[in-house]
Scaffold this motif. Sequence first.
Motif, short mmCIF file in Angstrom:
data_model
loop_
_atom_site.label_atom_id
_atom_site.label_comp_id
_atom_site.label_asym_id
_atom_site.label_seq_id
_atom_site.Cartn_x
_atom_site.Cartn_y
_atom_site.Cartn_z
N LYS A 94 0.81 -1.21 0.00
CA LYS A 94 0.00 0.00 0.00
C LYS A 94 0.85 1.27 0.00
CE LYS A 94 -4.16 -1.64 -0.08
NZ LYS A 94 -5.13 -1.32 -1.17
N PHE A 95 1.94 1.26 0.77
CA PHE A 95 2.78 2.45 0.85
C PHE A 95 3.87 2.47 -0.22
CE2 PHE A 95 1.25 2.10 5.32
CZ PHE A 95 0.61 3.32 5.39
N ASP A 193 -2.52 3.27 14.01
CA ASP A 193 -2.55 4.68 14.40
C ASP A 193 -2.72 4.84 15.91
OD1 ASP A 193 -5.19 3.67 14.20
OD2 ASP A 193 -6.00 5.68 13.95
N THR A 211 2.82 8.26 8.33
CA THR A 211 2.03 8.28 7.11
C THR A 211 0.82 7.37 7.30
OG1 THR A 211 4.00 8.62 5.74
CG2 THR A 211 2.03 7.81 4.63
N THR A 213 -2.95 6.56 5.51
CA THR A 213 -3.72 6.78 4.29
C THR A 213 -5.19 6.41 4.41
OG1 THR A 213 -3.19 4.59 3.41
CG2 THR A 213 -1.65 6.37 2.90
N GLY A 214 -5.60 5.88 5.55
CA GLY A 214 -6.98 5.44 5.70
C GLY A 214 -7.17 3.95 5.51
N TYR A 215 -6.07 3.22 5.36
CA TYR A 215 -6.11 1.77 5.17
C TYR A 215 -6.23 1.11 6.53
CZ TYR A 215 -4.62 -2.77 3.18
OH TYR A 215 -4.54 -4.08 2.76
#
Length: 247
Positions: A94-95, A193, A211, A213-215
């Motif tokens: 993802k990143f 998070d 970082t 991202t909403g994942y």
Amino acid sequence: MKRNISVPVLIFIFIASCQLSYQPQSVQYADYRIKNPGETDTGIAAFLKPYSDSVHKSMHTVIAVAETALQKKQPEGTLGNFLADALLEMAAEKFNVPVDAAFLNPGGIRMAYIAKGPVSVGNIYEVMPFDNLVALQQVKGNILQEFLDLTAAKGGWPVAGLTMKIKDNKATDVLIEEKPLNANAYYNIVNSDYIVNGGDNCDMLKAVPATITGYLVRDAFIDYFSKRNKAGKEVNAKIENRVSYAQ
């Protein structure tokens, strides 16, 4: 020149100057047991049925097959190993960056095991019911050591990408890619998070930029299970001495 102030105005000023405060002296409550559920509102039930059917179908969708039962244990368990591997691999995808290590706090894993056999989306929700997000940080080695010491003091956390031993509630013999931890080097690590914001006493990570991202962490698990299933791979893990007590 004389000013006349009417009586109503004086009364208003007097009332406004009085500030009343009330403090409760006691609290009383009573318990009530609902014995009869009451009649079902057929209109509401009919309205909700398509949604409940959709959720039911989604939760029962099989995404993988567990070859053996996966168990949650400390300092290391097969369930923690598999989920940490999932977080490491899916975060790297993802990143789009190399990830050195991934961690999960044991309290965030809410099921003690995943049984042998079919694994459904609902099973993953049981394992990870929280909407925690995947968070990537570039952490200096000395800060990472401090974080690892905390995990050691808490009995060891699920981890992928590194190995360590616990001695006197400290992390020792830390290896990342089979190399000793360098206090001055920087490492890409993944947590939730909740952890990077200082949860579970991880204050040392709060000042490090993250970082996000909403994942969701849960979605990372679902994606990893599904990915293995599509590749024809069963779900399994073993104890690899990722985290162990020093002799």
